[in-house]
Design a protein around this motif. Structure first.
Motif, PDB file in Angstrom:
ATOM      1  N   GLY A 181       0.817  -1.198   0.000  1.00  0.00           N
ATOM      2  CA  GLY A 181       0.000   0.000   0.000  1.00  0.00           C
ATOM      3  C   GLY A 181       0.858   1.258   0.000  1.00  0.00           C
ATOM      4  N   LEU A 182       0.332   2.315  -0.578  1.00  0.00           N
ATOM      5  CA  LEU A 182       1.059   3.569  -0.659  1.00  0.00           C
ATOM      6  C   LEU A 182       0.059   4.709  -0.669  1.00  0.00           C
ATOM      7  CD1 LEU A 182       3.901   4.818  -1.034  1.00  0.00           C
ATOM      8  CD2 LEU A 182       3.539   4.671  -3.497  1.00  0.00           C
ATOM      9  N   THR A 183       0.270   5.698   0.190  1.00  0.00           N
ATOM     10  CA  THR A 183      -0.607   6.854   0.242  1.00  0.00           C
ATOM     11  C   THR A 183       0.222   8.133   0.130  1.00  0.00           C
ATOM     12  OG1 THR A 183      -0.518   6.944   2.665  1.00  0.00           O
ATOM     13  CG2 THR A 183      -2.312   5.677   1.676  1.00  0.00           C
ATOM     14  N   VAL A 184      -0.344   9.129  -0.499  1.00  0.00           N
ATOM     15  CA  VAL A 184       0.265  10.450  -0.603  1.00  0.00           C
ATOM     16  C   VAL A 184      -0.775  11.464  -0.154  1.00  0.00           C
ATOM     17  CG1 VAL A 184       1.238  12.181  -2.145  1.00  0.00           C
ATOM     18  CG2 VAL A 184       1.803   9.768  -2.472  1.00  0.00           C
ATOM     19  N   GLU A 185      -0.505  12.128   0.965  1.00  0.00           N
ATOM     20  CA  GLU A 185      -1.433  13.087   1.560  1.00  0.00           C
ATOM     21  C   GLU A 185      -2.811  12.468   1.754  1.00  0.00           C
ATOM     22  OE1 GLU A 185      -1.297  16.758  -0.677  1.00  0.00           O
ATOM     23  OE2 GLU A 185       0.411  17.439   0.507  1.00  0.00           O
ATOM     24  N   GLY A 186      -2.842  11.249   2.248  1.00  0.00           N
ATOM     25  CA  GLY A 186      -4.092  10.587   2.570  1.00  0.00           C
ATOM     26  C   GLY A 186      -4.781   9.885   1.426  1.00  0.00           C
ATOM     27  N   ALA A 187      -4.270  10.038   0.214  1.00  0.00           N
ATOM     28  CA  ALA A 187      -4.897   9.414  -0.950  1.00  0.00           C
ATOM     29  C   ALA A 187      -4.113   8.176  -1.372  1.00  0.00           C
ATOM     30  CB  ALA A 187      -4.952  10.399  -2.111  1.00  0.00           C
ATOM     31  N   ALA A 188      -4.841   7.109  -1.696  1.00  0.00           N
ATOM     32  CA  ALA A 188      -4.200   5.878  -2.143  1.00  0.00           C
ATOM     33  C   ALA A 188      -3.571   6.093  -3.518  1.00  0.00           C
ATOM     34  CB  ALA A 188      -5.216   4.745  -2.194  1.00  0.00           C
ATOM     35  N   VAL A 189      -2.370   5.549  -3.689  1.00  0.00           N
ATOM     36  CA  VAL A 189      -1.633   5.682  -4.940  1.00  0.00           C
ATOM     37  C   VAL A 189      -1.262   4.287  -5.429  1.00  0.00           C
ATOM     38  CG1 VAL A 189       0.473   6.583  -6.000  1.00  0.00           C
ATOM     39  CG2 VAL A 189      -0.713   7.935  -4.280  1.00  0.00           C
ATOM     40  N   ASP A 190      -1.308   4.090  -6.737  1.00  0.00           N
ATOM     41  CA  ASP A 190      -0.924   2.822  -7.339  1.00  0.00           C
ATOM     42  C   ASP A 190       0.597   2.663  -7.216  1.00  0.00           C
ATOM     43  OD1 ASP A 190      -0.330   0.619  -8.891  1.00  0.00           O
ATOM     44  OD2 ASP A 190      -1.620   1.190 -10.562  1.00  0.00           O
ATOM     45  N   ALA A 191       1.048   1.866  -6.245  1.00  0.00           N
ATOM     46  CA  ALA A 191       2.478   1.724  -5.989  1.00  0.00           C
ATOM     47  C   ALA A 191       3.212   1.117  -7.176  1.00  0.00           C
ATOM     48  CB  ALA A 191       2.701   0.866  -4.745  1.00  0.00           C
ATOM     49  N   LEU A 192       2.538   0.241  -7.908  1.00  0.00           N
ATOM     50  CA  LEU A 192       3.167  -0.382  -9.072  1.00  0.00           C
ATOM     51  C   LEU A 192       3.431   0.668 -10.159  1.00  0.00           C
ATOM     52  CD1 LEU A 192       3.978  -3.317  -9.678  1.00  0.00           C
ATOM     53  CD2 LEU A 192       1.864  -3.533 -10.995  1.00  0.00           C
ATOM     54  N   GLU A 193       2.477   1.573 -10.347  1.00  0.00           N
ATOM     55  CA  GLU A 193       2.642   2.625 -11.340  1.00  0.00           C
ATOM     56  C   GLU A 193       3.736   3.610 -10.926  1.00  0.00           C
ATOM     57  OE1 GLU A 193       2.243   4.721 -14.794  1.00  0.00           O
ATOM     58  OE2 GLU A 193       1.420   2.752 -14.266  1.00  0.00           O
ATOM     59  N   VAL A 194       3.801   3.904  -9.640  1.00  0.00           N
ATOM     60  CA  VAL A 194       4.846   4.803  -9.136  1.00  0.00           C
ATOM     61  C   VAL A 194       6.225   4.207  -9.407  1.00  0.00           C
ATOM     62  CG1 VAL A 194       5.866   5.776  -7.049  1.00  0.00           C
ATOM     63  CG2 VAL A 194       3.403   5.896  -7.399  1.00  0.00           C
ATOM     64  N   ALA A 195       6.402   2.921  -9.121  1.00  0.00           N
ATOM     65  CA  ALA A 195       7.694   2.272  -9.336  1.00  0.00           C
ATOM     66  C   ALA A 195       8.017   2.146 -10.825  1.00  0.00           C
ATOM     67  CB  ALA A 195       7.701   0.900  -8.676  1.00  0.00           C
ATOM     68  N   ALA A 196       6.977   1.993 -11.652  1.00  0.00           N
ATOM     69  CA  ALA A 196       7.203   1.819 -13.089  1.00  0.00           C
ATOM     70  C   ALA A 196       7.580   3.117 -13.774  1.00  0.00           C
ATOM     71  CB  ALA A 196       5.948   1.232 -13.743  1.00  0.00           C
ATOM     72  N   ALA A 197       7.208   4.254 -13.200  1.00  0.00           N
ATOM     73  CA  ALA A 197       7.430   5.548 -13.860  1.00  0.00           C
ATOM     74  C   ALA A 197       8.900   5.813 -14.188  1.00  0.00           C
ATOM     75  CB  ALA A 197       6.839   6.676 -13.016  1.00  0.00           C
ATOM     76  N   PRO A 198       9.826   5.690 -13.238  1.00  0.00           N
ATOM     77  CA  PRO A 198      11.227   5.930 -13.606  1.00  0.00           C
ATOM     78  C   PRO A 198      11.779   4.879 -14.559  1.00  0.00           C
ATOM     79  CG  PRO A 198      11.060   5.207 -11.325  1.00  0.00           C
ATOM     80  CD  PRO A 198       9.672   5.477 -11.790  1.00  0.00           C
ATOM     81  N   LEU A 199      11.312   3.627 -14.427  1.00  0.00           N
ATOM     82  CA  LEU A 199      11.785   2.580 -15.327  1.00  0.00           C
ATOM     83  C   LEU A 199      11.267   2.809 -16.744  1.00  0.00           C
ATOM     84  CD1 LEU A 199      13.526   0.078 -15.214  1.00  0.00           C
ATOM     85  CD2 LEU A 199      11.482  -1.290 -14.777  1.00  0.00           C
ATOM     86  N   ARG A 200      10.057   3.328 -16.863  1.00  0.00           N
ATOM     87  CA  ARG A 200       9.509   3.668 -18.181  1.00  0.00           C
ATOM     88  C   ARG A 200      10.337   4.767 -18.830  1.00  0.00           C
ATOM     89  NH1 ARG A 200       4.683   4.779 -16.586  1.00  0.00           N
ATOM     90  NH2 ARG A 200       3.845   2.687 -16.888  1.00  0.00           N
ATOM     91  N   ARG A 201      10.767   5.717 -18.019  1.00  0.00           N
ATOM     92  CA  ARG A 201      11.607   6.796 -18.540  1.00  0.00           C
ATOM     93  C   ARG A 201      12.950   6.247 -19.022  1.00  0.00           C
ATOM     94  NH1 ARG A 201      12.971  12.362 -15.189  1.00  0.00           N
ATOM     95  NH2 ARG A 201      14.498  13.221 -16.647  1.00  0.00           N
TER      96      ARG A 201
END
Length: 229
Positions: free
Chosen positions: A29-49
């Motif tokens: 699980g991952l939250t940013v300022e109380g909102a749930a965030v897709d942790a898989l998408e967060v981790a994929a973002a730099p790898l996609r770049r």
């Protein structure tokens, strides 16, 4: 979703939205300022770049992917990283343990490591991981690994920041992050210069020199030496 330097710059204004190290399994699980965030998408973002840049340099699609992982990662984290690579649009990656990659590089550059020999690899990044390897007929095998998050670059940054500003210099997260960024940049610059000016938020700049850096780094690197022994 911003990555790299763009994310670091934005974090000076909104530090609560920064995810400095997205390497965590999605089911935690991952939250940013109380909102749930897709942790898989967060981790994929730099790898996609990375994938986009690799295709630009190669002049075509990336077909053979190898990803270096800490030797201490178990099956759960490795499976998660394969999912991250898939989300980033990459082919199924081959995972290579970091100390094995180091030993393979040494072998390829002419270092004599005969079959049956042993090698210790001390990998110092944000933290430290020390591994003992043996070269077998089929390649290198990791025999043991010790890791310590407080024996790497992050701990050095914190010690240097305390030396330059005092432990209670920043009263808010934005101030803490801005100081951390200035200190990190100063640490890197001190590898090429005997002294540098360190800008600080809402206070006069200070001077950092190599002696201060060595003093801050000494106990951290000593811990790395203890792990190696």
């Amino acid at each position: 979703l911003w990555t790299g330097q763009q994310a670091r710059q934005a974090a000076v204004r909104e530090p609560s939205r920064l995810i400095p190290g997205p390497r965590r399994p999605a089911d935690e699980g991952l939250t940013v300022e109380g909102a749930a965030v897709d942790a898989l998408e967060v981790a994929a973002a730099p790898l996609r770049r990375v994938a986009v840049e690799a295709e630009r340099v190669a002049g075509g699609p990336v077909r053979d992917v190898r990803v270096v992982v800490p030797a201490g990662w178990g099956p759960r984290r490795r499976t998660w990283l394969r999912q991250v690579a898939h989300r980033a649009g990459l082919p199924q990656p081959r995972l290579v343990e970091a100390p094995v990659a180091v030993a393979g590089h040494l072998l390829a550059t002419g270092v004599q490591l005969p079959v049956g020999s042993f090698i210790v690899v001390c990998d110092v990044g944000a933290g430290a991981e020390v591994s003992l390897l043996r070269r077998g007929p089929a390649g290198f095998e990791v025999l043991a690994t010790l890791a310590d998050a407080a024996a790497g670059g992050t701990a050095i940054d914190q010690a240097l920041a305390a030396a330059l500003t005092g432990p209670d210099a920043a009263r808010d997260r934005a101030g803490c992050w801005a100081i951390a960024e200035s200190v990190r940049a100063a640490k890197e610059a001190l590898s090429a210069h005997p002294a540098v000016t360190v800008p600080l938020p809402e206070r006069p700049p200070v001077i950092a020199n190599t002696a201060m850096l060595e003093h801050a780094a000494a106990p951290v690197l000593q811990r790395g030496a203890q792990l190696t022994h």
